[in-house]
Design a protein around this motif. Structure first.
Motif, short mmCIF file in Angstrom:
data_model
loop_
_atom_site.label_atom_id
_atom_site.label_comp_id
_atom_site.label_asym_id
_atom_site.label_seq_id
_atom_site.Cartn_x
_atom_site.Cartn_y
_atom_site.Cartn_z
N MET A 47 4.65 -15.28 5.57
CA MET A 47 4.31 -14.18 6.46
C MET A 47 5.26 -13.02 6.25
O MET A 47 6.47 -13.22 6.09
CB MET A 47 4.37 -14.65 7.93
CG MET A 47 3.26 -15.61 8.31
SD MET A 47 3.33 -16.11 10.04
CE MET A 47 4.73 -17.24 9.97
N VAL A 48 4.73 -11.80 6.22
CA VAL A 48 5.55 -10.60 6.08
C VAL A 48 5.14 -9.60 7.16
O VAL A 48 4.04 -9.67 7.72
CB VAL A 48 5.40 -9.96 4.68
CG1 VAL A 48 5.97 -10.85 3.61
CG2 VAL A 48 3.93 -9.64 4.37
N LEU A 49 6.03 -8.65 7.44
CA LEU A 49 5.81 -7.70 8.52
C LEU A 49 4.90 -6.54 8.14
O LEU A 49 4.39 -5.85 9.02
CB LEU A 49 7.15 -7.15 9.01
CG LEU A 49 8.08 -8.12 9.71
CD1 LEU A 49 9.41 -7.46 9.99
CD2 LEU A 49 7.46 -8.61 11.01
N SER A 50 4.75 -6.29 6.85
CA SER A 50 3.97 -5.12 6.44
C SER A 50 3.35 -5.34 5.08
O SER A 50 3.81 -6.19 4.30
CB SER A 50 4.86 -3.88 6.40
OG SER A 50 5.83 -4.00 5.37
N LYS A 51 2.31 -4.57 4.78
CA LYS A 51 1.70 -4.62 3.46
C LYS A 51 2.70 -4.18 2.39
O LYS A 51 2.63 -4.64 1.24
CB LYS A 51 0.46 -3.74 3.42
CG LYS A 51 -0.69 -4.28 4.25
CD LYS A 51 -1.88 -3.33 4.19
CE LYS A 51 -3.02 -3.85 5.05
NZ LYS A 51 -4.17 -2.91 5.07
N ALA A 52 3.62 -3.28 2.79
CA ALA A 52 4.63 -2.82 1.83
C ALA A 52 5.48 -3.99 1.35
O ALA A 52 5.77 -4.12 0.15
CB ALA A 52 5.51 -1.76 2.49
N PHE A 53 5.89 -4.87 2.27
CA PHE A 53 6.63 -6.08 1.89
C PHE A 53 5.76 -6.99 1.03
O PHE A 53 6.21 -7.58 0.04
CB PHE A 53 7.09 -6.84 3.13
CG PHE A 53 8.48 -6.50 3.58
CD1 PHE A 53 9.43 -6.01 2.70
CD2 PHE A 53 8.84 -6.69 4.91
CE1 PHE A 53 10.72 -5.72 3.12
CE2 PHE A 53 10.12 -6.39 5.34
CZ PHE A 53 11.06 -5.90 4.45
N GLY A 54 4.50 -7.13 1.44
CA GLY A 54 3.59 -7.98 0.69
C GLY A 54 3.41 -7.50 -0.74
O GLY A 54 3.35 -8.31 -1.67
N THR A 55 3.35 -6.19 -0.92
CA THR A 55 3.20 -5.63 -2.26
C THR A 55 4.40 -5.97 -3.14
O THR A 55 4.25 -6.28 -4.33
CB THR A 55 3.02 -4.10 -2.17
OG1 THR A 55 1.83 -3.82 -1.43
CG2 THR A 55 2.91 -3.49 -3.56
N ILE A 56 5.59 -5.92 -2.55
CA ILE A 56 6.80 -6.28 -3.31
C ILE A 56 6.73 -7.75 -3.74
O ILE A 56 7.01 -8.09 -4.90
CB ILE A 56 8.05 -6.03 -2.47
CG1 ILE A 56 8.25 -4.52 -2.25
CG2 ILE A 56 9.29 -6.63 -3.13
CD1 ILE A 56 9.36 -4.17 -1.29
N LEU A 57 6.35 -8.63 -2.81
CA LEU A 57 6.24 -10.05 -3.15
C LEU A 57 5.21 -10.27 -4.26
O LEU A 57 5.40 -11.08 -5.17
CB LEU A 57 5.85 -10.86 -1.92
CG LEU A 57 6.91 -11.00 -0.82
CD1 LEU A 57 6.32 -11.76 0.37
CD2 LEU A 57 8.14 -11.73 -1.34
N HIS A 58 4.11 -9.53 -4.17
CA HIS A 58 3.03 -9.71 -5.14
C HIS A 58 3.40 -9.15 -6.51
O HIS A 58 3.23 -9.83 -7.54
CB HIS A 58 1.77 -9.01 -4.62
CG HIS A 58 0.60 -9.10 -5.56
ND1 HIS A 58 -0.02 -10.29 -5.86
CD2 HIS A 58 -0.05 -8.13 -6.27
CE1 HIS A 58 -1.00 -10.07 -6.71
NE2 HIS A 58 -1.04 -8.77 -6.98
#
Length: 230
Positions: free
Chosen positions: A1-12
């Protein structure tokens, strides 16, 4: 789980984690602590802030990435058209001396006040006392809790297009997001908002948006659903 799509983009992108394994759940705000229970005049009176000026508020650590130096330059740029603008800066940090020097050199002695550490109990009051909260971050703003706190207190927020902050504001009022992080972009939006050229959401609209979409009961249910699926 991440707080924002911006964090998710980094993980991806950086760690090659598939989107199917990433769940974006925003942070929440304590709507019982951060609420619109004072008029702007009452809040200003409690803090001994001016009653007859356009007040901007920013609670930030005084370090480079927070963009306070950029904000000061933006205030200097608009002060001739908005001579009653007044910026309250809450927070401590290694840049305080240099920022105070910058404010003096820019002729902002009558337009800026460095509050230093603001006690927790005064933070909701300060949000309510301001016309606009400003978050001029230059980098690494993962979510932007300040945005939610201010909205829950009924005060609109101007933010830069950094991290998760635009994800909060875009569905509500995209006009509150600057085009860039630089002085000109921030000054342009501030001038528009303070002169009425750009419409500002009402106190009730700000409060309702935060309380409806980011209350902890709702966020907890989203977390629960992810756990149950795993």
């Amino acid at each position: 789980m991440v707080l924002s799509k911006a964090f998710g983009t980094i993980l991806h992108q950086e760690y090659h984690i598939p989107w199917s394994k990433i769940n974006v759940i925003p942070g929440g705000v304590d709507t019982s602590r951060f609420q619109a229970n004072l008029s702007r005049q009452e809040a200003r009176s409690q803090l001994n802030w001016p009653q007859d000026r356009k007040i901007l508020f920013t609670p930030r650590r005084l370090v480079n990435r927070m963009g306070i130096d950029i904000l000061l330059s933006a205030i200097a740029k608009i002060k001739s058209k908005l001579p009653d603008v007044w910026l309250a800066i809450a927070g401590k940090g290694v840049l305080r001396d240099s920022l105070e020097k910058q404010a003096t050199e820019l002729g902002l002695s009558n337009h800026v006040q460095f509050l230093g550490f603001l006690p927790d109990e005064q933070l909701p009051i300060a949000y309510q006392a301001a016309d606009i909260t400003v978050v001029p971050s230059q980098s690494l703003e993962g979510f932007g809790l300040i945005v939610l706190e201010s909205l829950a207190c009924g005060t609109p927020v101007l933010c830069t297009p950094i991290g998760g902050m635009p994800e909060i504001l875009a569905p509500f009022s995209p006009e509150l997001i600057t085009e860039d992080t630089d002085v000109d972009a921030i000054a342009l939006k501030l001038e528009g908002l303070l002169t009425g050229k750009i419409s500002i959401p009402s106190r009730n609209a700000c409060r309702d948006y935060a309380a409806t979409n980011f209350n902890w009961t709702k966020i907890a249910q989203e977390v629960r659903q992810v756990i149950l699926k795993s």
